[in-house]
Design a protein around this motif. Structure first.
Motif, PDB file in Angstrom:
ATOM      1  N   THR A  40      -9.002   7.902  -0.495  1.00  0.00           N
ATOM      2  CA  THR A  40      -7.716   7.602  -1.147  1.00  0.00           C
ATOM      3  C   THR A  40      -7.159   6.338  -0.496  1.00  0.00           C
ATOM      4  OG1 THR A  40      -7.295   9.967  -1.498  1.00  0.00           O
ATOM      5  CG2 THR A  40      -5.434   8.488  -1.741  1.00  0.00           C
ATOM      6  N   ALA A  41      -6.579   6.471   0.702  1.00  0.00           N
ATOM      7  CA  ALA A  41      -6.033   5.291   1.396  1.00  0.00           C
ATOM      8  C   ALA A  41      -7.010   4.767   2.451  1.00  0.00           C
ATOM      9  CB  ALA A  41      -4.692   5.641   2.024  1.00  0.00           C
ATOM     10  N   GLY A  42      -8.092   5.465   2.698  1.00  0.00           N
ATOM     11  CA  GLY A  42      -9.137   4.974   3.605  1.00  0.00           C
ATOM     12  C   GLY A  42      -8.986   5.411   5.055  1.00  0.00           C
ATOM     13  N   THR A  43      -7.967   6.232   5.363  1.00  0.00           N
ATOM     14  CA  THR A  43      -7.721   6.638   6.751  1.00  0.00           C
ATOM     15  C   THR A  43      -8.910   7.420   7.325  1.00  0.00           C
ATOM     16  OG1 THR A  43      -5.460   6.909   6.015  1.00  0.00           O
ATOM     17  CG2 THR A  43      -5.946   7.685   8.226  1.00  0.00           C
ATOM     18  N   ALA A  44      -9.394   8.415   6.577  1.00  0.00           N
ATOM     19  CA  ALA A  44     -10.484   9.265   7.074  1.00  0.00           C
ATOM     20  C   ALA A  44     -11.743   8.429   7.320  1.00  0.00           C
ATOM     21  CB  ALA A  44     -10.771  10.382   6.061  1.00  0.00           C
ATOM     22  N   ARG A  76     -10.858   7.536  -5.460  1.00  0.00           N
ATOM     23  CA  ARG A  76      -9.653   7.661  -6.288  1.00  0.00           C
ATOM     24  C   ARG A  76      -9.114   6.306  -6.727  1.00  0.00           C
ATOM     25  NH1 ARG A  76      -6.600  12.685  -5.994  1.00  0.00           N
ATOM     26  NH2 ARG A  76      -4.857  11.290  -6.374  1.00  0.00           N
ATOM     27  N   ASP A 114     -15.889  13.322   1.432  1.00  0.00           N
ATOM     28  CA  ASP A 114     -15.571  13.873   0.114  1.00  0.00           C
ATOM     29  C   ASP A 114     -14.828  12.889  -0.775  1.00  0.00           C
ATOM     30  OD1 ASP A 114     -13.328  14.021   1.797  1.00  0.00           O
ATOM     31  OD2 ASP A 114     -12.773  16.066   1.235  1.00  0.00           O
ATOM     32  N   VAL A 115     -13.720  12.326  -0.251  1.00  0.00           N
ATOM     33  CA  VAL A 115     -12.811  11.545  -1.095  1.00  0.00           C
ATOM     34  C   VAL A 115     -12.346  10.323  -0.322  1.00  0.00           C
ATOM     35  CG1 VAL A 115     -10.592  11.598  -2.310  1.00  0.00           C
ATOM     36  CG2 VAL A 115     -11.911  13.683  -2.099  1.00  0.00           C
ATOM     37  N   PHE A 139      -6.451  16.669  -8.176  1.00  0.00           N
ATOM     38  CA  PHE A 139      -6.902  16.834  -6.794  1.00  0.00           C
ATOM     39  C   PHE A 139      -8.350  17.281  -6.820  1.00  0.00           C
ATOM     40  CE2 PHE A 139      -7.340  18.815  -2.622  1.00  0.00           C
ATOM     41  CZ  PHE A 139      -6.697  17.878  -1.819  1.00  0.00           C
ATOM     42  N   PHE A 140      -9.124  16.700  -5.922  1.00  0.00           N
ATOM     43  CA  PHE A 140     -10.512  17.125  -5.776  1.00  0.00           C
ATOM     44  C   PHE A 140     -10.655  17.870  -4.458  1.00  0.00           C
ATOM     45  CE2 PHE A 140     -14.772  16.181  -3.984  1.00  0.00           C
ATOM     46  CZ  PHE A 140     -15.498  16.986  -4.847  1.00  0.00           C
ATOM     47  N   LEU A 184      -0.631  14.497  -1.576  1.00  0.00           N
ATOM     48  CA  LEU A 184      -1.794  14.009  -0.837  1.00  0.00           C
ATOM     49  C   LEU A 184      -1.441  13.726   0.614  1.00  0.00           C
ATOM     50  CD1 LEU A 184      -3.274  11.498  -3.437  1.00  0.00           C
ATOM     51  CD2 LEU A 184      -3.587  13.983  -3.266  1.00  0.00           C
ATOM     52  N   LYS A 185      -2.489  13.478   1.407  1.00  0.00           N
ATOM     53  CA  LYS A 185      -2.318  13.120   2.817  1.00  0.00           C
ATOM     54  C   LYS A 185      -1.411  11.899   2.946  1.00  0.00           C
ATOM     55  CE  LYS A 185      -5.878  11.479   5.491  1.00  0.00           C
ATOM     56  NZ  LYS A 185      -7.282  11.560   5.909  1.00  0.00           N
TER      57      LYS A 185
HETATM   58  P1  OMP Z   1      -7.612   9.064   2.893  1.00  0.00           P
HETATM   59  O1  OMP Z   1      -7.843   9.359   4.353  1.00  0.00           O
HETATM   60  O2  OMP Z   1      -6.204   8.659   2.574  1.00  0.00           O
HETATM   61  O3  OMP Z   1      -8.649   8.109   2.301  1.00  0.00           O
HETATM   62  O4  OMP Z   1      -7.746  10.436   2.111  1.00  0.00           O
HETATM   63  C1  OMP Z   1      -8.958  11.129   2.019  1.00  0.00           C
HETATM   64  C2  OMP Z   1      -8.765  12.566   2.434  1.00  0.00           C
HETATM   65  O5  OMP Z   1      -7.692  13.173   1.701  1.00  0.00           O
HETATM   66  C3  OMP Z   1      -9.930  13.419   2.108  1.00  0.00           C
HETATM   67  O6  OMP Z   1     -10.895  13.417   3.133  1.00  0.00           O
HETATM   68  C4  OMP Z   1      -9.264  14.794   1.901  1.00  0.00           C
HETATM   69  O7  OMP Z   1      -9.018  15.417   3.142  1.00  0.00           O
HETATM   70  C5  OMP Z   1      -7.934  14.502   1.260  1.00  0.00           C
HETATM   71  N1  OMP Z   1      -7.900  14.567  -0.243  1.00  0.00           N
HETATM   72  C6  OMP Z   1      -8.751  15.397  -0.947  1.00  0.00           C
HETATM   73  O8  OMP Z   1      -9.490  16.214  -0.388  1.00  0.00           O
HETATM   74  N2  OMP Z   1      -8.801  15.316  -2.316  1.00  0.00           N
HETATM   75  C7  OMP Z   1      -8.020  14.491  -3.060  1.00  0.00           C
HETATM   76  O9  OMP Z   1      -8.118  14.459  -4.308  1.00  0.00           O
HETATM   77  C8  OMP Z   1      -7.110  13.671  -2.339  1.00  0.00           C
HETATM   78  C9  OMP Z   1      -7.006  13.765  -0.955  1.00  0.00           C
HETATM   79  C10 OMP Z   1      -5.887  13.068  -0.296  1.00  0.00           C
HETATM   80  O10 OMP Z   1      -5.112  13.735   0.405  1.00  0.00           O
HETATM   81  O11 OMP Z   1      -5.712  11.861  -0.571  1.00  0.00           O
END
Ligand code: OMP
Length: 216
Positions: A128-132, A156, A125-126, A34-35, A25-26
């Motif tokens: 994970t850690a909230g950066t985007a 996630r 879309d997703v 993975f989605f 993951l990022k």
């Molecule tokens: P955070 O910025 O860590 O919240 O990760 C979210 C981003 O990770 C998403 O906008 C995607 O670019 C990418 N991602 C996925 O697309 N699908 C996943 O299942 C997990 C990730 C990821 O890298 O965490």
């Protein structure tokens, strides 16, 4: 599990957007699933996905005036949701951004409706850690928009860091007061996998991953 949650997970499997295996993951974490929202790559798949998002938004009751889809994956998602809401009688303005600023023509990094003074629902879309999501919040504030909600297809439900037991979605919501709406989350995926003979074998790696990185 509400209808839009299981419907979304089934659509994601059908579109091959939800995969199982080993994915970095990022955040650098190695995940057993993975989605990939980019696999919703036909008009019908995007229309069906937009319908699931709109159901999640409607059932949350969040109040907003306008949509923002962050580049790149948020752009078709926000567009699909705007089209779905138009069928539901709401003609929502829509904004998205470029990753690279344009120095000619209309210039700038934002495309679409002006966000100033408007309550904005971020579509991504997703989480994970909230950066985007934090980056999207900064873009809206810089354009004098009022972030009013965040909707993602998949939460996630992971910790953002080792020192905070909350999920990234919970900490963003607590810090900003902005609700985070998820069409589905890891708990839904685990429940869905239990009832699906083809997925039941993935439950163990998913549970192990949740034990390592999942929130409380
Ligand atoms: P955070 O910025 O860590 O919240 O990760 C979210 C981003 O990770 C998403 O906008 C995607 O670019 C990418 N991602 C996925 O697309 N699908 C996943 O299942 C997990 C990730 C990821 O890298 O965490």
């Amino acid at each position: 599990m509400s209808d839009h949650r299981s419907r979304f997970l089934q659509l994601a499997l059908n579109a091959d957007a939800l995969r199982f295996g080993q994915f970095t993951l990022k955040s650098g974490r190695v995940s057993p699933y993975f989605f990939n929202a980019g696999r919703f790559d036909t008009g019908l798949a995007l229309a069906q996905l937009g319908n699931c998002y709109a159901d999640a938004v409607d059932s949350s009751g969040v109040a907003f005036d306008q949509l923002f889809g962050p580049a790149y994956k948020g752009i078709p998602l926000a567009t699909a949701i705007a089209c779905e809401f138009s069928h539901r009688g709401r003609n929502l303005p829509l904004t998205f951004n470029r990753k690279e600023a344009k120095d000619h023509g209309e210039g700038g990094t934002l495309i679409g409706a002006d966000m100033a003074g408007k309550r904005i629902l971020i579509v991504d879309d997703v989480i994970t850690a909230g950066t985007a999501i934090r980056e999207a919040l900064a873009i809206i504030r810089a354009a004098n928009g009022i972030p009013a909600g965040i909707v993602v297809a998949l939460d996630r439900q992971e910790i953002a860091s080792e020192d905070d037991p909350r999920s990234a979605a919970q900490s963003v919501a607590a810090e900003t007061g902005i609700p985070v709406i998820a069409v589905s989350n890891l708990a839904d995926l685990l429940a869905f996998a239990s009832g699906n003979p083809e997925l039941v074998g993935y439950r163990e790696p998913l549970l192990a991953y949740r034990a390592r990185y999942g929130s409380n």
